[in-house]
Design a protein around this motif. Sequence first.
Motif, PDB file in Angstrom:
ATOM      1  N   ASN A  65      -3.773  30.554 -62.596  1.00  0.00           N
ATOM      2  CA  ASN A  65      -3.657  30.122 -61.205  1.00  0.00           C
ATOM      3  C   ASN A  65      -4.346  28.772 -61.056  1.00  0.00           C
ATOM      4  O   ASN A  65      -5.491  28.605 -61.479  1.00  0.00           O
ATOM      5  CB  ASN A  65      -4.296  31.156 -60.272  1.00  0.00           C
ATOM      6  CG  ASN A  65      -3.941  30.935 -58.815  1.00  0.00           C
ATOM      7  OD1 ASN A  65      -3.763  29.808 -58.356  1.00  0.00           O
ATOM      8  ND2 ASN A  65      -3.844  32.020 -58.066  1.00  0.00           N
ATOM      9  N   ASP A  67      -5.205  27.397 -58.258  1.00  0.00           N
ATOM     10  CA  ASP A  67      -6.040  27.377 -57.056  1.00  0.00           C
ATOM     11  C   ASP A  67      -7.504  27.475 -57.478  1.00  0.00           C
ATOM     12  O   ASP A  67      -7.928  28.471 -58.068  1.00  0.00           O
ATOM     13  CB  ASP A  67      -5.662  28.542 -56.145  1.00  0.00           C
ATOM     14  CG  ASP A  67      -6.371  28.498 -54.795  1.00  0.00           C
ATOM     15  OD1 ASP A  67      -7.395  27.809 -54.686  1.00  0.00           O
ATOM     16  OD2 ASP A  67      -5.901  29.160 -53.860  1.00  0.00           O
ATOM     17  N   THR A  69     -10.113  28.051 -55.793  1.00  0.00           N
ATOM     18  CA  THR A  69     -10.849  29.177 -55.213  1.00  0.00           C
ATOM     19  C   THR A  69     -10.647  30.441 -56.036  1.00  0.00           C
ATOM     20  O   THR A  69     -11.540  31.290 -56.106  1.00  0.00           O
ATOM     21  CB  THR A  69     -10.419  29.442 -53.759  1.00  0.00           C
ATOM     22  OG1 THR A  69      -9.047  29.852 -53.721  1.00  0.00           O
ATOM     23  CG2 THR A  69     -10.581  28.200 -52.909  1.00  0.00           C
ATOM     24  N   SER A  70      -9.473  30.576 -56.669  1.00  0.00           N
ATOM     25  CA  SER A  70      -9.233  31.724 -57.552  1.00  0.00           C
ATOM     26  C   SER A  70     -10.008  31.570 -58.855  1.00  0.00           C
ATOM     27  O   SER A  70     -10.600  32.529 -59.364  1.00  0.00           O
ATOM     28  CB  SER A  70      -7.738  31.861 -57.842  1.00  0.00           C
ATOM     29  OG  SER A  70      -7.497  32.912 -58.759  1.00  0.00           O
ATOM     30  N   THR A  86      -5.226  28.874 -47.937  1.00  0.00           N
ATOM     31  CA  THR A  86      -5.847  27.558 -48.035  1.00  0.00           C
ATOM     32  C   THR A  86      -7.266  27.565 -47.491  1.00  0.00           C
ATOM     33  O   THR A  86      -8.066  26.694 -47.803  1.00  0.00           O
ATOM     34  CB  THR A  86      -5.024  26.512 -47.267  1.00  0.00           C
ATOM     35  OG1 THR A  86      -4.844  26.955 -45.916  1.00  0.00           O
ATOM     36  CG2 THR A  86      -3.665  26.319 -47.910  1.00  0.00           C
ATOM     37  N   ARG A 119     -10.917  23.682 -51.711  1.00  0.00           N
ATOM     38  CA  ARG A 119      -9.634  23.201 -52.231  1.00  0.00           C
ATOM     39  C   ARG A 119      -9.476  21.717 -51.913  1.00  0.00           C
ATOM     40  O   ARG A 119      -8.686  21.317 -51.054  1.00  0.00           O
ATOM     41  CB  ARG A 119      -8.478  23.998 -51.627  1.00  0.00           C
ATOM     42  CG  ARG A 119      -8.483  25.469 -51.984  1.00  0.00           C
ATOM     43  CD  ARG A 119      -7.292  26.209 -51.410  1.00  0.00           C
ATOM     44  NE  ARG A 119      -6.082  26.010 -52.225  1.00  0.00           N
ATOM     45  CZ  ARG A 119      -5.072  25.228 -51.893  1.00  0.00           C
ATOM     46  NH1 ARG A 119      -5.094  24.525 -50.790  1.00  0.00           N
ATOM     47  NH2 ARG A 119      -4.012  25.123 -52.671  1.00  0.00           N
ATOM     48  N   ASP A 122      -7.741  18.834 -57.716  1.00  0.00           N
ATOM     49  CA  ASP A 122      -6.972  19.626 -58.677  1.00  0.00           C
ATOM     50  C   ASP A 122      -7.844  19.947 -59.886  1.00  0.00           C
ATOM     51  O   ASP A 122      -8.561  19.069 -60.396  1.00  0.00           O
ATOM     52  CB  ASP A 122      -5.733  18.851 -59.121  1.00  0.00           C
ATOM     53  CG  ASP A 122      -4.784  19.715 -59.932  1.00  0.00           C
ATOM     54  OD1 ASP A 122      -3.935  20.374 -59.314  1.00  0.00           O
ATOM     55  OD2 ASP A 122      -4.911  19.739 -61.174  1.00  0.00           O
ATOM     56  N   THR A 204       4.449  24.293 -55.219  1.00  0.00           N
ATOM     57  CA  THR A 204       4.389  25.748 -55.323  1.00  0.00           C
ATOM     58  C   THR A 204       5.668  26.365 -54.747  1.00  0.00           C
ATOM     59  O   THR A 204       6.318  25.789 -53.866  1.00  0.00           O
ATOM     60  CB  THR A 204       3.177  26.312 -54.572  1.00  0.00           C
ATOM     61  OG1 THR A 204       3.292  26.009 -53.188  1.00  0.00           O
ATOM     62  CG2 THR A 204       1.884  25.719 -55.112  1.00  0.00           C
ATOM     63  N   THR A 221      -0.448  29.159 -49.107  1.00  0.00           N
ATOM     64  CA  THR A 221      -0.389  28.195 -50.216  1.00  0.00           C
ATOM     65  C   THR A 221       1.030  28.059 -50.762  1.00  0.00           C
ATOM     66  O   THR A 221       1.246  27.387 -51.766  1.00  0.00           O
ATOM     67  CB  THR A 221      -1.322  28.634 -51.358  1.00  0.00           C
ATOM     68  OG1 THR A 221      -0.921  29.931 -51.831  1.00  0.00           O
ATOM     69  CG2 THR A 221      -2.763  28.690 -50.891  1.00  0.00           C
ATOM     70  N   ASN A 226       1.151  19.425 -53.752  1.00  0.00           N
ATOM     71  CA  ASN A 226      -0.230  19.070 -54.052  1.00  0.00           C
ATOM     72  C   ASN A 226      -0.266  17.850 -54.970  1.00  0.00           C
ATOM     73  O   ASN A 226       0.351  17.859 -56.036  1.00  0.00           O
ATOM     74  CB  ASN A 226      -0.951  20.236 -54.731  1.00  0.00           C
ATOM     75  CG  ASN A 226      -0.937  21.491 -53.887  1.00  0.00           C
ATOM     76  OD1 ASN A 226      -1.079  21.438 -52.666  1.00  0.00           O
ATOM     77  ND2 ASN A 226      -0.762  22.639 -54.522  1.00  0.00           N
ATOM     78  N   SER A 252      -2.621  17.830 -49.960  1.00  0.00           N
ATOM     79  CA  SER A 252      -1.975  19.135 -50.063  1.00  0.00           C
ATOM     80  C   SER A 252      -1.311  19.450 -48.725  1.00  0.00           C
ATOM     81  O   SER A 252      -1.990  19.570 -47.707  1.00  0.00           O
ATOM     82  CB  SER A 252      -3.007  20.210 -50.412  1.00  0.00           C
ATOM     83  OG  SER A 252      -2.413  21.485 -50.474  1.00  0.00           O
TER      84      SER A 252
END
Length: 703
Positions: A65, A67, A69-70, A86, A119, A122, A204, A221, A226, A252
């Motif tokens: 992933n 993202d 945050t993940s 987001t 976020r 990248d 995405t 998201t 992005n 984004s």
Amino acid sequence: MKKAFISAACLGTTIVFAQVKDTLLTKNVEEVVMTASRKKENIKEVPSSITVVAEKQIQSQLTVNSDITSILQYTVPSLGTNSGQTSNTGQTLRGRQVLVLIDGIPQSTPLRNGARDLRVIDPSALERVEVIKGASSIYGNGADGGIINYITKRSKTDKKISGISQIGLTGQPYGGTLGVRASQLLSGKVNKFDYTLSLAYERTGYMKDADGVYLSPTYSTAKMDNYNGMLKLGYDINDNQRVEVSYIGYSSRSNLNLGLGTGIYGQKPTIGEGEGKSLETTPQGTPKNHNIRVSYDNKNLFKGTSLNVNLYYQDFKTVYGYSDTFFNGGQSNVLSKKAGARFNFDTQLWNAANSQGEIIYGADILNDETVQKLEDGRFWTPNMNMTNIAPFLLVKIDLLKKLTIKGGLRYENIKVNVDDFNTLSVIKSDGTFTKSIPVAGGKLNYNALVGNIGIRYNIEPFINLFASFSQAYSINELGRILRTSTSETIKNLETKPIIVNNYELGATGQLSNWLNYELTSYVSTSKLGASFVQSPDRALMIQRSPEIVYGVEGFLHFTPARWIQFGGSYSWMEGITSIKDDGDYSAKINNSRITAPKVLAYIQAKPIPSLSLGIDMLHSFKQDRFTTNAKGLYAYGEGFVPDYTVFNFKSSYEVNHNWKVSLGVENVFNRLYQPSIAWWAARDSDYVNSPGARGTFMIEYKF
């Protein structure tokens, strides 16, 4: 996979790495010196714990992933789980708000915390992420729970040009659009010049749950474009002096054109439905985040003294989804511009055979202009202009190559100018309106002397003890307090700052050649904290009251053979408050800040040198800390949170020295579950499902 710990002297400016193990990629390393923007130190001088997410970990997680945050929820034990959106609302660190930086440049907007600060870049541009856990005032306002510092890539080669090209596809097994991702890294050195250029683009696809149903379009998201670009130029004037200039730009935006099918809390999830039914006129997301930095280093300014100067500028805008909360509806944004300078001197006091001492001193200067508006121009908060001048001093003493003592002071001098404004007319839950009122602005002044002290004793390799005390000082959520004002002047509002005292005690060590561990306990207190609570008409407001947050965390890392490693971490916390300020801490801080206990586990294997296989597991325990009211409803932040477990699969195969392919699958067993925020928020609109199984295939070319 690198496991590292860093110590950050609260005030000053020091970041230290402790034991690092990279058993699948290199031989064991006993000592590593790394940097986090202000001061290099030896790993044996750590007075507290930090998690460092290394470059290879980031690249491995990026297979699953993109993202950030993940990535962080799977690599940082005491960080809350992400929302899958987001917004990083609820993703607190040790139960408090975190200050996010890129190479030391503040990204957070603490004057109006919009929860969009994680976020902002990248992951392909990152060399590592340094997470300083616990209250810190190293970088000023907003670090009640700690600091997340994104350290960007730099040139590491003597070649004139080298690089990494990546292209990949993402998708889910339910039909709909695929996502595409591409990134390019170029770096090199020509005489005394070096450069790094990083470009990334991702489109995405749709996001669906395990049943193939569109996820909620709110803060989604899905269908996002992005963009990320970074250019870093360095020049070595001589052996002692260096100048570096960098620019990082991120954007984004979503063009997801789905309507909102509001569900029922605990029964029916809120979903996306009906193409072309969106009420948004402006794409939600973060349309711009520009960062410019100029740094100068002199290792020998004069005898025994070095100098580091950093000048920076940030221009940030984020846009939220449509809301009918205010009269005539609309979309809100947060606009923030920051300009600052950091001056850091390091003077060696003495350097004997078995002891040494040094003093680190300087000043930080920051101007932060933040405002929240609607896209049609109406002000939701007034313009807030903050100037912060903070001199600091840190003393460090090393004795007998075993004992390290650090202590420091920082003086915060903050002035905030608030413009006159009119509050927005807001619709209450019963359909009535709160009238707009004029509010006279003015000047707010804040001053405080904060300090820190830490000690580490390296007894033996298998047991190293550390203890520390550190403070954070912040003016958190001033904008939200102002925008809900019922007074015609800011002088009558409760805008006192938050001062957090953080106490930490821990042990780390290496029990054998194949087992590393760390165990940490902490307590943080504040005489006047800040939490979101629900008013009688179910609107959100800020509660100011004394608080205590405490918890434990730890990890084990096993390497029984060079081709395999595994381990895991556990984190638990609790938070209590004295609502009436009478010393009775019988009330609990709600789940929007106190996250459920979390277990992270991983296994990584290389059955053959060219093949890497791994599985990550995240288990979030249930939270049952509150009861419903007389109507059978939970208040905001108090909802019961069930447990859930998610597994991710990641793999890569090196075709040859230049080519590599990778495959990752998020939620590999396609489990239907909800993120924690869906439950603790206890609102119909927030009751959403998490994404179902989602795969990523990437091809990489290195030269």
